[in-house]
Design a protein around this motif. Sequence first.
Motif, PDB file in Angstrom:
ATOM      1  N   GLN A   1      66.159 -21.234 -73.154  1.00 23.38           N
ATOM      2  CA  GLN A   1      65.730 -22.338 -72.232  1.00 23.38           C
ATOM      3  C   GLN A   1      66.577 -23.454 -72.993  1.00 23.38           C
ATOM      4  N   MET A   2      67.185 -24.219 -72.142  1.00 23.02           N
ATOM      5  CA  MET A   2      67.988 -25.637 -72.659  1.00 23.02           C
ATOM      6  C   MET A   2      67.224 -26.465 -73.677  1.00 23.02           C
ATOM      7  N   SER A   3      66.045 -26.408 -73.551  1.00 24.60           N
ATOM      8  CA  SER A   3      65.154 -27.395 -74.533  1.00 24.60           C
ATOM      9  C   SER A   3      64.215 -26.318 -75.257  1.00 24.60           C
ATOM     10  N   ARG A   4      63.897 -26.662 -76.579  1.00 26.88           N
ATOM     11  CA  ARG A   4      63.074 -25.803 -77.412  1.00 26.88           C
ATOM     12  C   ARG A   4      61.347 -25.767 -76.801  1.00 26.88           C
ATOM     13  N   ILE A   5      61.011 -26.929 -76.237  1.00 31.52           N
ATOM     14  CA  ILE A   5      59.824 -27.323 -75.994  1.00 31.52           C
ATOM     15  C   ILE A   5      59.474 -26.540 -74.482  1.00 31.52           C
ATOM     16  N   ASP A   6      60.688 -26.160 -73.708  1.00 32.68           N
ATOM     17  CA  ASP A   6      60.449 -25.440 -72.552  1.00 32.68           C
ATOM     18  C   ASP A   6      59.920 -24.004 -73.004  1.00 32.68           C
ATOM     19  N   SER A   7      61.022 -23.531 -73.942  1.00 32.81           N
ATOM     20  CA  SER A   7      60.627 -22.021 -74.392  1.00 32.81           C
ATOM     21  C   SER A   7      59.105 -22.049 -74.963  1.00 32.81           C
ATOM     22  N   ALA A   8      58.704 -23.057 -75.646  1.00 32.48           N
ATOM     23  CA  ALA A   8      57.280 -22.862 -75.956  1.00 32.48           C
ATOM     24  C   ALA A   8      56.352 -22.712 -74.915  1.00 32.48           C
TER      25      ALA A   8
ATOM     26  N   SER B   1      68.880 -17.709 -77.357  1.00 28.35           N
ATOM     27  CA  SER B   1      68.374 -19.221 -77.863  1.00 28.35           C
ATOM     28  C   SER B   1      68.488 -19.978 -76.717  1.00 28.35           C
ATOM     29  N   ASN B   2      67.647 -20.954 -76.535  1.00 27.89           N
ATOM     30  CA  ASN B   2      66.470 -21.203 -77.478  1.00 27.89           C
ATOM     31  C   ASN B   2      65.261 -20.579 -77.534  1.00 27.89           C
ATOM     32  N   ALA B   3      64.811 -20.068 -78.627  1.00 26.79           N
ATOM     33  CA  ALA B   3      63.831 -18.691 -78.631  1.00 26.79           C
ATOM     34  C   ALA B   3      62.493 -19.322 -79.435  1.00 26.79           C
ATOM     35  N   ILE B   4      61.479 -19.090 -78.634  1.00 27.14           N
ATOM     36  CA  ILE B   4      60.020 -19.284 -79.159  1.00 27.14           C
ATOM     37  C   ILE B   4      59.295 -17.979 -79.166  1.00 27.14           C
ATOM     38  N   VAL B   5      58.737 -17.260 -80.123  1.00 26.25           N
ATOM     39  CA  VAL B   5      57.939 -16.298 -80.114  1.00 26.25           C
ATOM     40  C   VAL B   5      56.586 -16.472 -80.988  1.00 26.25           C
ATOM     41  N   TYR B   6      55.349 -16.427 -79.997  1.00 24.25           N
ATOM     42  CA  TYR B   6      54.184 -16.046 -80.646  1.00 24.25           C
ATOM     43  C   TYR B   6      53.794 -14.751 -81.071  1.00 24.25           C
ATOM     44  N   ALA B   7      53.206 -14.417 -82.179  1.00 27.18           N
ATOM     45  CA  ALA B   7      52.777 -13.303 -82.567  1.00 27.18           C
ATOM     46  C   ALA B   7      51.379 -13.187 -83.390  1.00 27.18           C
ATOM     47  N   LYS B   8      50.718 -12.109 -83.060  1.00 29.62           N
ATOM     48  CA  LYS B   8      49.375 -11.936 -83.634  1.00 29.62           C
ATOM     49  C   LYS B   8      49.268 -10.578 -83.974  1.00 29.62           C
ATOM     50  N   ASP B   9      48.629 -10.230 -85.127  1.00 26.52           N
ATOM     51  CA  ASP B   9      48.263  -8.893 -85.835  1.00 26.52           C
ATOM     52  C   ASP B   9      49.530  -7.521 -85.219  1.00 26.52           C
ATOM     53  N   GLY B  10      50.760  -7.933 -85.633  1.00 26.42           N
ATOM     54  CA  GLY B  10      51.978  -7.208 -85.286  1.00 26.42           C
ATOM     55  C   GLY B  10      52.212  -6.840 -83.776  1.00 26.42           C
ATOM     56  N   GLN B  11      51.933  -7.924 -83.058  1.00 27.91           N
ATOM     57  CA  GLN B  11      52.116  -7.705 -81.437  1.00 27.91           C
ATOM     58  C   GLN B  11      52.654  -9.028 -81.264  1.00 27.91           C
TER      59      GLN B  11
END
Length: 538
Positions: A449-456, A431-441
Amino acid sequence: MAVVSKKIPAPDNVKIRTALLSVSDKTGIVELAGALASQGVRLLSTGGTHKALSAAGLKVTDVSDITGFPEIMDGRVKTLHPNVHGGLLAIRDDQEHVEAMKAHGIEAIDLAVINLYPFEEVRSAGGDYPTTVENIDIGGPAMIRASAKNHAYVTIVVDPSDYPALIEALRTNNGQTSYSFRQKLAAKAYARTAAYDAAISNWFAEALDIEIPRYRTIGGVLREEMRYGENPHQSAGFYVAGESRPGVATARLLQGKQLSYNNINDTDGAFELIGEFAPEQGPACAIIKHANPCGVATGASLKEAYLRALACDSTSAFGGIIALNQLLDGETAEEIVKLFTEVIIAPEVSEEAKAVIAKKPNLRLLETGGLPDPRSRGITAKTVAGGLLVQTRDNGMIEDIDLRVVTTRAPTDRELEDMKFAYKVAKHVKSNAIVYAKDGQTAGIGAGQMSRIDSARIAAIKAEEAAKAMGWSEPMTKGSAVASEAFFPFADGLLSAIAAGATAVIQPGGSMRDQEVIDAANEHGVAMVFTGMRHFRH
């Protein structure tokens, strides 16, 4: 009231005249007993140990001959007797103790060689409740603790690996042991009984569903001493606690160098993540670097799953850990060895794959025999100054959650699948965690990261770099689903994900500004669902 010591000084050298041998693990016991007998040591023994020594032609006295009482209750009662414990606990230089020994016919025991019923092994093998209880040793720990307390006069040996050192000490010191030698063995003895009791108490807690017991003990047996810890100036050891959960602690090292502290930590994270993907649902691969996934993917084949995971961040994958959810085949192995990799871990490894990986002798290859069950409970622990933080394992599963659509537009079936995939991965990202995914990948991962926007933002940058490296026309974040392991506290993190091309969002919800985030999603035509379950990972 504390017991007051008489402050009788401990002798340096103590002659071994009588030894009590009572072991469950018979490894090396006949050889040790023979060495003791050659020094003129009288041998006492019990049950199966007595039979093994007698069968080897050694002269050995049954403990029942000195207690005047036979073994009873299937061997449950045999050494719990004053003639045994008095012989172990008597202070030889205390006149009162000496007179008590004479009055009651108690003989001094100078050496105790004891190891315990195989409780940890039975627990690890999944023994049923009565069998596991029956393998709780009582007399053994009592004798070990008595001997270790009286280490001023008694040598206590609990580990067959110490037999050679004992034999050498007696050979070079006229059949005597030194005080410092006895001290070290006593310390090891208490650590052994502590680890044994920890295994028993933790098993009871699991068996009886006691999540937060009043007393919590954590112990283990040293599997191996590491060259160093996270950094060269730190020392480290790898301990195993008898849990049957498949993973790095129970795996077989098929080839490669000794695993380092960081290898073990990262490999554990990789295999726990890949355990989220059941083999019957298709091949999956996770690549981990510094305890965070840098690429996770499914595929029509294991080779395809690996290549898709690698495509997410081939730069970070260099020197990483690769975890697979199915048998590692030769074709997949051929692809993996093209990249410098520290560790491969899989439930099974084919002979063809072993042959391929053998060409890279430093590459560690681990076979576990199965996948960890992500729904199982168990505990995790972390030390803090003066204490220990213990919690149950995060076994929340996206399949068990009723997802709540909170936006005007509901996700499409494809978006929903991408959401679930991304959320599974986000659960295993710091944490903080952001994950982009598409078609099982995975398309991009932002971790720790200390802020969620930075993770994004970082995840989006990673996706752009991957697209350039692979020669794609656009990053995979375009048309992707994005997962956040905890709620968006403001709309800015969501807007950053939308700018990267995400069309669907999955998050726990629960922020004071949830409506602000929902409104932003509606304004941009983005579908969003709430899980009601966060996955903080620190």
